[in-house]
Design a protein around this motif. Sequence first.
Motif, short mmCIF file in Angstrom:
data_model
loop_
_atom_site.label_atom_id
_atom_site.label_comp_id
_atom_site.label_asym_id
_atom_site.label_seq_id
_atom_site.Cartn_x
_atom_site.Cartn_y
_atom_site.Cartn_z
N GLU A 105 1.10 15.34 -14.14
CA GLU A 105 0.48 15.31 -15.47
C GLU A 105 -0.14 13.96 -15.78
OE1 GLU A 105 -0.40 17.91 -17.17
OE2 GLU A 105 0.56 18.97 -15.53
N HIS A 106 0.50 12.90 -15.29
CA HIS A 106 -0.05 11.54 -15.45
C HIS A 106 -1.42 11.45 -14.75
CE1 HIS A 106 -0.26 7.12 -15.21
NE2 HIS A 106 -0.35 7.23 -13.90
N VAL A 107 -1.48 12.02 -13.54
CA VAL A 107 -2.74 12.00 -12.78
C VAL A 107 -3.77 12.87 -13.50
CG1 VAL A 107 -3.82 12.65 -10.58
CG2 VAL A 107 -1.60 11.51 -10.57
N ALA B 129 -4.00 13.49 -16.63
CA ALA B 129 -4.48 12.76 -17.83
C ALA B 129 -5.52 11.71 -17.43
CB ALA B 129 -3.30 12.11 -18.54
N GLN B 130 -5.29 11.07 -16.29
CA GLN B 130 -6.24 10.04 -15.84
C GLN B 130 -7.61 10.66 -15.53
OE1 GLN B 130 -4.34 8.15 -12.45
NE2 GLN B 130 -3.69 6.44 -13.69
N VAL B 131 -7.60 11.80 -14.82
CA VAL B 131 -8.90 12.40 -14.45
C VAL B 131 -9.55 13.13 -15.63
CG1 VAL B 131 -9.06 12.48 -11.94
CG2 VAL B 131 -7.57 14.09 -13.06
N PRO C 58 -4.51 -8.24 -6.57
CA PRO C 58 -4.63 -6.80 -6.75
C PRO C 58 -6.10 -6.38 -6.73
CG PRO C 58 -4.34 -7.86 -8.88
CD PRO C 58 -4.46 -8.97 -7.86
N ASP C 59 -6.36 -5.15 -6.32
CA ASP C 59 -7.70 -4.53 -6.35
C ASP C 59 -8.47 -4.84 -5.05
OD1 ASP C 59 -9.71 -3.25 -8.65
OD2 ASP C 59 -10.71 -4.29 -7.01
N SER C 60 -8.99 -3.79 -4.46
CA SER C 60 -9.67 -3.94 -3.16
C SER C 60 -10.91 -4.83 -3.23
CB SER C 60 -10.01 -2.57 -2.56
OG SER C 60 -10.95 -1.90 -3.37
N ASP C 61 -11.59 -4.84 -4.39
CA ASP C 61 -12.76 -5.72 -4.51
C ASP C 61 -12.35 -7.18 -4.54
OD1 ASP C 61 -14.92 -4.11 -4.40
OD2 ASP C 61 -15.44 -4.24 -6.54
N ALA C 62 -11.25 -7.46 -5.28
CA ALA C 62 -10.75 -8.84 -5.35
C ALA C 62 -10.20 -9.25 -3.98
CB ALA C 62 -9.67 -8.95 -6.41
N LYS D 28 -1.40 -0.73 -9.88
CA LYS D 28 -2.15 0.04 -8.89
C LYS D 28 -2.03 -0.64 -7.55
CE LYS D 28 -5.79 2.12 -11.78
NZ LYS D 28 -5.77 3.55 -11.53
N LEU D 29 -2.26 0.11 -6.50
CA LEU D 29 -2.31 -0.44 -5.14
C LEU D 29 -3.71 -0.18 -4.60
CD1 LEU D 29 1.12 0.80 -3.71
CD2 LEU D 29 0.58 -1.44 -4.70
N PRO D 30 -4.20 -1.05 -3.70
CA PRO D 30 -3.49 -2.07 -2.94
C PRO D 30 -3.34 -3.40 -3.69
CG PRO D 30 -5.80 -2.07 -2.30
CD PRO D 30 -5.63 -0.96 -3.31
N SER E 7 0.83 -1.21 0.00
CA SER E 7 0.00 0.00 0.00
C SER E 7 0.86 1.25 0.00
CB SER E 7 -0.96 0.00 1.19
OG SER E 7 -0.30 -0.35 2.36
N TYR E 8 0.20 2.38 -0.25
CA TYR E 8 0.89 3.67 -0.16
C TYR E 8 1.04 4.03 1.31
CZ TYR E 8 -0.13 4.10 -5.12
OH TYR E 8 -0.22 3.88 -6.48
N PRO E 9 2.10 4.77 1.65
CA PRO E 9 2.30 5.15 3.05
C PRO E 9 1.24 6.14 3.55
CG PRO E 9 4.24 5.67 1.68
CD PRO E 9 3.15 5.24 0.76
N ALA F 87 -2.17 6.96 1.74
CA ALA F 87 -2.56 8.02 0.80
C ALA F 87 -3.76 7.59 -0.04
CB ALA F 87 -1.39 8.35 -0.11
N SER F 88 -3.97 6.27 -0.15
CA SER F 88 -5.05 5.76 -1.00
C SER F 88 -6.20 5.23 -0.15
CB SER F 88 -4.52 4.62 -1.87
OG SER F 88 -5.60 3.83 -2.34
N PRO F 89 -7.42 5.76 -0.37
CA PRO F 89 -8.58 5.23 0.35
C PRO F 89 -8.83 3.75 0.03
CG PRO F 89 -9.23 7.03 -1.12
CD PRO F 89 -7.74 6.91 -1.23
N1 LIG Z 1 -10.21 -0.41 -8.26
C1 LIG Z 1 -8.96 -0.30 -7.53
C2 LIG Z 1 -8.52 1.14 -7.48
C3 LIG Z 1 -7.12 1.30 -6.89
C4 LIG Z 1 -6.52 2.63 -7.27
O1 LIG Z 1 -7.12 3.43 -8.02
N2 LIG Z 1 -5.30 2.86 -6.79
C5 LIG Z 1 -4.60 4.09 -7.11
C6 LIG Z 1 -4.28 4.89 -5.86
S1 LIG Z 1 -5.75 5.47 -5.05
C7 LIG Z 1 -3.29 3.77 -7.78
O2 LIG Z 1 -2.55 2.90 -7.33
N3 LIG Z 1 -2.95 4.49 -8.84
C8 LIG Z 1 -1.67 4.39 -9.51
C9 LIG Z 1 -1.76 4.83 -10.93
O3 LIG Z 1 -2.88 4.93 -11.46
O4 LIG Z 1 -0.70 5.06 -11.52
C10 LIG Z 1 -9.15 -0.89 -6.13
O5 LIG Z 1 -10.29 -0.97 -5.66
O6 LIG Z 1 -8.16 -1.33 -5.52
#
Ligand SMILES: N[C@@H](CCC(=O)N[C@@H](CS)C(=O)NCC(=O)O)C(=O)O
Length: 236
Positions: free
Chosen positions: A143-145, A147-149, A61-65, A49-51, A6-8, A16-18
Amino acid sequence: MLKLLSYPPVFGQPSASPFCVKAMCLLNMAGLEWQPDFNAELDKTPKQKLPVLIDGDKEIPDSDAIRSHIEQKTGIDFDQGLTPEQRAISRAIMRMVEEHLYFALVCDRWLVDANWVHVKEAYFGEIPAPVRDSDSVTEEIREHVRAQVMAQGMARHSVSEQFTRADADIAAIATLLADKPFLFGEMPTAADTITGPMLGAIMSSPTKTLLSACINADQKLVDYVNRCAAKLHPTP
Ligand SMILES: N[C@@H](CCC(=O)N[C@@H](CS)C(=O)NCC(=O)O)C(=O)O
């Protein structure tokens, strides 16, 4: 022992990540022993991605999984006691919080200039200052973030439009919560594992924004966030 990549912690939240906090809550609710690992290399994770939960030789990977894995492993039902209708509402709430409200948080944290100064320090403070301050590192990540949003759509709205959209989600959460300790009653269920941490992340904005102010002004929501934190996840 189970390991959670996970992120610290940042801004008083355990990560950092909900989504990472959600996974921590699920592990705690199931009474499992686990430890966080804050040194994951994102590129080497299955979905970048984390977690990610590490259970022996399995990477989940993925909180739902992670939720499904814990349910299968332990037999726990995170929505125990809920009616089929409540389970359907729970799923809809989780989708709203994870797939819509979350992106308002991302815009608030990363794209509001006053917040970005603090985010940069909190997320990348350990990178030596000359590198951290150069456009080539932190600005590239920003900028990567962005682009995602933009691709997701939230960043195409003005800040006040983003707020209007997020505020309606928060109002829906407040209506569902009403005077109950948790969303569906006396005990936390799956929906609380993301709703509490997501509102907590928004509330803990390093500067006052439209979004953080609207939660901080609602004492019932503040109490709810603190209740979820006390019951479900470690304090950093
Ligand atoms: N659907 C995923 C979402 C996880 C997610 O969006 N993680 C973000 C941090 S909040 C991440 O690691 N992003 C890295 C990136 O997109 O480069 C879950 O439920 O675990």
